[in-house]
Design a protein around this motif. Structure first.
Motif, PDB file in Angstrom:
ATOM      1  N   PRO A   1       0.835  -1.203   0.000  1.00  0.00           N
ATOM      2  CA  PRO A   1       0.000   0.000   0.000  1.00  0.00           C
ATOM      3  C   PRO A   1       0.866   1.249   0.000  1.00  0.00           C
ATOM      4  O   PRO A   1       1.916   1.302   0.651  1.00  0.00           O
ATOM      5  CB  PRO A   1      -0.798  -0.137   1.294  1.00  0.00           C
ATOM      6  N   GLY A   2       0.424   2.238  -0.742  1.00  0.00           N
ATOM      7  CA  GLY A   2       1.180   3.477  -0.849  1.00  0.00           C
ATOM      8  C   GLY A   2       2.173   3.499  -1.983  1.00  0.00           C
ATOM      9  O   GLY A   2       2.652   4.576  -2.372  1.00  0.00           O
ATOM     10  N   ALA A   3       2.500   2.352  -2.539  1.00  0.00           N
ATOM     11  CA  ALA A   3       3.413   2.301  -3.682  1.00  0.00           C
ATOM     12  C   ALA A   3       2.656   2.705  -4.944  1.00  0.00           C
ATOM     13  O   ALA A   3       1.588   2.164  -5.238  1.00  0.00           O
ATOM     14  CB  ALA A   3       3.995   0.901  -3.846  1.00  0.00           C
ATOM     15  N   ALA A   4       3.187   3.669  -5.673  1.00  0.00           N
ATOM     16  CA  ALA A   4       2.515   4.147  -6.877  1.00  0.00           C
ATOM     17  C   ALA A   4       2.823   3.238  -8.061  1.00  0.00           C
ATOM     18  O   ALA A   4       3.891   2.634  -8.140  1.00  0.00           O
ATOM     19  CB  ALA A   4       2.947   5.566  -7.190  1.00  0.00           C
ATOM     20  N   ALA A   5       1.877   3.147  -8.980  1.00  0.00           N
ATOM     21  CA  ALA A   5       2.061   2.422 -10.234  1.00  0.00           C
ATOM     22  C   ALA A   5       2.345   3.444 -11.326  1.00  0.00           C
ATOM     23  O   ALA A   5       1.580   4.388 -11.515  1.00  0.00           O
ATOM     24  CB  ALA A   5       0.816   1.615 -10.576  1.00  0.00           C
ATOM     25  N   SER A   6       3.446   3.280 -12.029  1.00  0.00           N
ATOM     26  CA  SER A   6       3.854   4.271 -13.025  1.00  0.00           C
ATOM     27  C   SER A   6       3.388   3.944 -14.432  1.00  0.00           C
ATOM     28  O   SER A   6       3.513   4.777 -15.335  1.00  0.00           O
ATOM     29  CB  SER A   6       5.380   4.410 -13.017  1.00  0.00           C
ATOM     30  N   GLY A   7       2.829   2.768 -14.655  1.00  0.00           N
ATOM     31  CA  GLY A   7       2.389   2.382 -15.993  1.00  0.00           C
ATOM     32  C   GLY A   7       1.214   3.211 -16.479  1.00  0.00           C
ATOM     33  O   GLY A   7       0.426   3.749 -15.690  1.00  0.00           O
ATOM     34  N   LEU A   8       1.072   3.317 -17.796  1.00  0.00           N
ATOM     35  CA  LEU A   8      -0.037   4.050 -18.397  1.00  0.00           C
ATOM     36  C   LEU A   8      -1.343   3.294 -18.230  1.00  0.00           C
ATOM     37  O   LEU A   8      -1.418   2.092 -18.494  1.00  0.00           O
ATOM     38  CB  LEU A   8       0.221   4.265 -19.882  1.00  0.00           C
ATOM     39  N   VAL A   9      -2.395   4.006 -17.795  1.00  0.00           N
ATOM     40  CA  VAL A   9      -3.730   3.414 -17.689  1.00  0.00           C
ATOM     41  C   VAL A   9      -4.751   4.431 -18.174  1.00  0.00           C
ATOM     42  O   VAL A   9      -4.452   5.623 -18.308  1.00  0.00           O
ATOM     43  CB  VAL A   9      -4.057   2.974 -16.243  1.00  0.00           C
ATOM     44  N   GLU A  10      -5.954   3.959 -18.424  1.00  0.00           N
ATOM     45  CA  GLU A  10      -7.051   4.818 -18.868  1.00  0.00           C
ATOM     46  C   GLU A  10      -8.227   4.688 -17.903  1.00  0.00           C
ATOM     47  O   GLU A  10      -8.390   3.654 -17.255  1.00  0.00           O
ATOM     48  CB  GLU A  10      -7.505   4.417 -20.267  1.00  0.00           C
ATOM     49  N   LEU A  11      -9.056   5.729 -17.854  1.00  0.00           N
ATOM     50  CA  LEU A  11     -10.241   5.645 -16.994  1.00  0.00           C
ATOM     51  C   LEU A  11     -11.188   4.538 -17.443  1.00  0.00           C
ATOM     52  O   LEU A  11     -11.929   3.982 -16.639  1.00  0.00           O
ATOM     53  CB  LEU A  11     -10.974   6.990 -16.974  1.00  0.00           C
ATOM     54  N   VAL A  12     -11.148   4.199 -18.718  1.00  0.00           N
ATOM     55  CA  VAL A  12     -12.012   3.131 -19.216  1.00  0.00           C
ATOM     56  C   VAL A  12     -11.618   1.778 -18.607  1.00  0.00           C
ATOM     57  O   VAL A  12     -12.391   0.812 -18.656  1.00  0.00           O
ATOM     58  CB  VAL A  12     -11.961   3.108 -20.763  1.00  0.00           C
ATOM     59  N   ASP A  13     -10.442   1.726 -17.967  1.00  0.00           N
ATOM     60  CA  ASP A  13      -9.986   0.484 -17.336  1.00  0.00           C
ATOM     61  C   ASP A  13     -10.641   0.231 -15.977  1.00  0.00           C
ATOM     62  O   ASP A  13     -10.523  -0.882 -15.437  1.00  0.00           O
ATOM     63  CB  ASP A  13      -8.467   0.513 -17.148  1.00  0.00           C
ATOM     64  N   VAL A  14     -11.303   1.218 -15.421  1.00  0.00           N
ATOM     65  CA  VAL A  14     -11.886   1.059 -14.084  1.00  0.00           C
ATOM     66  C   VAL A  14     -13.004   0.018 -14.076  1.00  0.00           C
ATOM     67  O   VAL A  14     -13.120  -0.782 -13.140  1.00  0.00           O
ATOM     68  CB  VAL A  14     -12.394   2.419 -13.559  1.00  0.00           C
ATOM     69  N   PHE A  15     -13.842   0.007 -15.105  1.00  0.00           N
ATOM     70  CA  PHE A  15     -14.977  -0.919 -15.170  1.00  0.00           C
ATOM     71  C   PHE A  15     -14.507  -2.377 -15.061  1.00  0.00           C
ATOM     72  O   PHE A  15     -14.942  -3.115 -14.151  1.00  0.00           O
ATOM     73  CB  PHE A  15     -15.753  -0.661 -16.457  1.00  0.00           C
ATOM     74  N   PRO A  16     -13.636  -2.857 -15.961  1.00  0.00           N
ATOM     75  CA  PRO A  16     -13.230  -4.261 -15.843  1.00  0.00           C
ATOM     76  C   PRO A  16     -12.468  -4.561 -14.555  1.00  0.00           C
ATOM     77  O   PRO A  16     -12.508  -5.691 -14.059  1.00  0.00           O
ATOM     78  CB  PRO A  16     -12.354  -4.485 -17.083  1.00  0.00           C
ATOM     79  N   THR A  17     -11.801  -3.563 -14.003  1.00  0.00           N
ATOM     80  CA  THR A  17     -11.074  -3.765 -12.745  1.00  0.00           C
ATOM     81  C   THR A  17     -12.035  -4.073 -11.609  1.00  0.00           C
ATOM     82  O   THR A  17     -11.855  -5.053 -10.865  1.00  0.00           O
ATOM     83  CB  THR A  17     -10.247  -2.515 -12.396  1.00  0.00           C
ATOM     84  N   LEU A  18     -13.062  -3.242 -11.455  1.00  0.00           N
ATOM     85  CA  LEU A  18     -14.019  -3.459 -10.370  1.00  0.00           C
ATOM     86  C   LEU A  18     -14.814  -4.737 -10.577  1.00  0.00           C
ATOM     87  O   LEU A  18     -15.135  -5.447  -9.610  1.00  0.00           O
ATOM     88  CB  LEU A  18     -14.949  -2.262 -10.233  1.00  0.00           C
ATOM     89  N   ALA A  19     -15.129  -5.042 -11.822  1.00  0.00           N
ATOM     90  CA  ALA A  19     -15.840  -6.293 -12.089  1.00  0.00           C
ATOM     91  C   ALA A  19     -15.003  -7.488 -11.649  1.00  0.00           C
ATOM     92  O   ALA A  19     -15.511  -8.420 -11.000  1.00  0.00           O
ATOM     93  CB  ALA A  19     -16.185  -6.393 -13.576  1.00  0.00           C
ATOM     94  N   GLU A  20     -13.712  -7.473 -11.959  1.00  0.00           N
ATOM     95  CA  GLU A  20     -12.852  -8.588 -11.558  1.00  0.00           C
ATOM     96  C   GLU A  20     -12.674  -8.648 -10.045  1.00  0.00           C
ATOM     97  O   GLU A  20     -12.713  -9.726  -9.441  1.00  0.00           O
ATOM     98  CB  GLU A  20     -11.490  -8.481 -12.242  1.00  0.00           C
ATOM     99  N   LEU A  21     -12.491  -7.510  -9.425  1.00  0.00           N
ATOM    100  CA  LEU A  21     -12.313  -7.488  -7.973  1.00  0.00           C
ATOM    101  C   LEU A  21     -13.524  -8.064  -7.243  1.00  0.00           C
ATOM    102  O   LEU A  21     -13.390  -8.699  -6.193  1.00  0.00           O
ATOM    103  CB  LEU A  21     -12.052  -6.059  -7.492  1.00  0.00           C
ATOM    104  N   ALA A  22     -14.714  -7.832  -7.790  1.00  0.00           N
ATOM    105  CA  ALA A  22     -15.944  -8.329  -7.172  1.00  0.00           C
ATOM    106  C   ALA A  22     -16.391  -9.672  -7.744  1.00  0.00           C
ATOM    107  O   ALA A  22     -17.473 -10.161  -7.410  1.00  0.00           O
ATOM    108  CB  ALA A  22     -17.065  -7.305  -7.345  1.00  0.00           C
ATOM    109  N   SER A  23     -15.577 -10.253  -8.628  1.00  0.00           N
ATOM    110  CA  SER A  23     -15.896 -11.547  -9.257  1.00  0.00           C
ATOM    111  C   SER A  23     -17.220 -11.505 -10.008  1.00  0.00           C
ATOM    112  O   SER A  23     -18.015 -12.444  -9.965  1.00  0.00           O
ATOM    113  CB  SER A  23     -15.918 -12.663  -8.200  1.00  0.00           C
ATOM    114  N   LEU A  24     -17.455 -10.418 -10.733  1.00  0.00           N
ATOM    115  CA  LEU A  24     -18.655 -10.281 -11.552  1.00  0.00           C
ATOM    116  C   LEU A  24     -18.285 -10.428 -13.028  1.00  0.00           C
ATOM    117  O   LEU A  24     -17.201 -10.024 -13.450  1.00  0.00           O
ATOM    118  CB  LEU A  24     -19.307  -8.907 -11.324  1.00  0.00           C
ATOM    119  N   PRO A  25     -19.180 -10.995 -13.826  1.00  0.00           N
ATOM    120  CA  PRO A  25     -18.891 -11.194 -15.253  1.00  0.00           C
ATOM    121  C   PRO A  25     -18.997  -9.880 -16.025  1.00  0.00           C
ATOM    122  O   PRO A  25     -20.079  -9.340 -16.208  1.00  0.00           O
ATOM    123  CB  PRO A  25     -19.969 -12.188 -15.691  1.00  0.00           C
TER     124      PRO A  25
END
Length: 501
Positions: free
Chosen positions: A343-367
């Protein structure tokens, strides 16, 4: 071999399995902040005072290079909440509605609702306009604002026109809308705790969006002299007319010049006001996160904090958002999961806001829906050193209108460069190109927490190979990621009846 496989899967397993029992699904606290650029201590800004978000960042994953799909409220929020690029929803303007062209899209909160979650929206999530909300996404009617939630305490904004661009009323936190919103969100959080269902609570704070109205104590945190603009006030060299926005958001306020060319004193005041608003909203977010802890919900709640786009505060003779430059497209994005490694370690890789949807779906184990244009950030949550995207895509239309665009600007951000191409729409004929190198001058400079473009070097002979390579990369990305033909029409323009908050 078995040991190797175990080591490879262990990071992701720790994030989820240690925190979420099979019968206990994680809650989601989804915090949106309107017009928040990376003016936060956790992003390296030494001027701003943001102690609560900075404290949260120390327990979360801060994505240092997150980018919006389009640097204006409606299209950015639509992209994140649908998981689709603007070209694939036809939402290029705040008045374009994705359900007019794709009525069956399942949004991010709707996915959670469809799988047994209680989904609640408070404040500005999809839109700041009552007619542009999305009832299908929520378990109960959205609350954009309640009676008495007015931008101005002194009665100097709202009504006909936009009123004054700033205000420093000597009132408590709940004298302004974000203070009222924080109180309402805490009350809702308390109710959801005993609701018997997992929840997805979205809270959309209104500031630091114009007008810069914050209680006086937050103005008093700063010395006005520190907001002197250290800039030559000259536009980026070598750009076409399309690179800058033509709509005048700041110029629409009563006390602002229509051309948005401000004198030094007004510039200082507005820069001061923006930072006061950031500190004010930071305090309200701190209250909400404290309540999450006090209610015993933090250990089973995923928290996402994001800004919908960046903002310019007079640098290079430009205010507000609406371009493909770095200050407008780069956004804060922080995610905390129970049991997060490093925790607190930053991620320097490029990401997009459109990536939030699949991230939360995976974290909650939703299809997740198969049509999503983003990709999950779970590997970067498991390991902040994990690679991000090779490049991030942003875009903007000209003119900024609810009707069919005349020009489109696509912008490709790599770890070192930005390549922007302006084309006619829908014919896709080349109009202009831009190229910026963030590793060295003269095209950019690094100032505090921000990269500022100085000169378009696309026409420089020494940059020919780089420009051509990035142009081909953009061609490939557009062919791969945009699915709707440009001849398709956006949603029809809606006649507005009320002002945005």
């Amino acid at each position: 071999m078995k040991r190797l496989i175990l080591l490879l899967i262990l990071p992701s397993f720790v994030i989820f399995a240690s925190s979420f029992a099979a019968e206990q699904r994680p809650n989601v606290l989804f915090i949106a902040v309107d017009d928040l650029r990376t003016s936060l201590g956790c992003y390296g800004d030494t001027l701003v005072k943001s102690p609560n978000i900075d404290r949260f960042a120390a327990s979360a994953r801060c994505f240092d290079h997150a980018y919006t799909q389009q640097a204006v409220c409606g299209p950015s929020r639509t992209s994140l909440l649908t998981g689709r690029l603007p070209d694939n929803t036809r939402v290029w303007h705040n008045r374009n509605l994705f359900r007019d062209t794709q009525p069956d899209i399942v949004t991010l909160p709707q996915l959670f609702k469809n799988h047994g979650y209680r989904t609640v929206s408070l404040g500005k999530i999809f839109s700041g306009d009552e007619r542009e909300l999305d009832p299908a996404s929520w378990s109960e009617p959205e609350i954009l604002k309640q009676k008495g939630w007015k931008n101005s305490v002194l009665g100097d904004s709202g009504g006909e026109g936009k009123g004054a661009a700033w205000e420093a009323a000597d009132v408590p936190d709940e004298g302004c809308p974000d203070g009222k919103l924080a109180r309402l969100a805490i009350e809702k959080l308390t109710g959801l705790q005993s609701g018997g269902k997992p929840f997805f609570l979205a809270v959309g704070f209104f500031k630091p969006h114009l007008p810069f109205n914050a209680p006086k104590p937050y103005w008093d945190l700063y010395d006005p002299a520190t907001f002197e603009l250290k800039d030559d006030s000259q536009r980026v060299k070598g750009i076409s007319e399309h690179a800058h926005h033509s709509h005048r958001e700041l110029g629409g306020y009563r006390d602002m010049p229509k051309d948005e060319h401000l004198d030094a004193a007004t510039t200082r005041t507005l820069r001061h006001g923006y930072h006061a608003c950031v500190s004010y909203t930071d305090a309200q977010i701190g209250k909400l996160l404290a309540a999450l802890d006090q209610l015993g919900l933090a250990q089973n709640t995923i928290v996402v904090l994001w800004g919908d786009h960046g903002w310019s505060l007079g640098e290079k003779d430009r205010w507000c958002k609406g371009t493909n430059f770095e200050r407008d497209t780069r956004v804060p994005l922080l995610i905390r999961t129970p049991g997060l490694l490093a925790p607190g370690a930053a991620a320097s890789g490029l990401v997009e806001l459109v990536d939030v949807f699949p991230t939360l779906a995976e974290l909650a184990s939703l299809p997740a829906p198969q049509e999503l244009d983003g990709r999950s950030l779970v590997p970067m949550l498991a390991n902040p050193q994990a690679p991000g995207r090779e490049s991030a895509l942003s875009q903007f239309t000209r003119p900024f209108s609810a009707s069919t665009p005349e020009f489109m600007g696509y912008s490709l951000r790599t770890a070192t460069h930005r390549y922007t191409r302006w084309i006619t729409w829908p014919a896709r004929q080349l109009v202009a190109e831009e190229l910026y190198d963030y590793t060295t001058g003269p095209s950019t400079r690094h100032e505090g927490a921000f990269w500022i473009e100085e000169e378009n070097i696309a026409a420089h002979s020494t940059q020919s190979d780089t420009r051509q390579a990035l142009s081909q990369k953009l061609d490939h990305m557009l062919a791969e990621r945009t699915k709707v033909k440009p001849e398709a029409q956006p949603a029809p323009k809606k006649k507005r009846k009320k002002k945005q908050p």
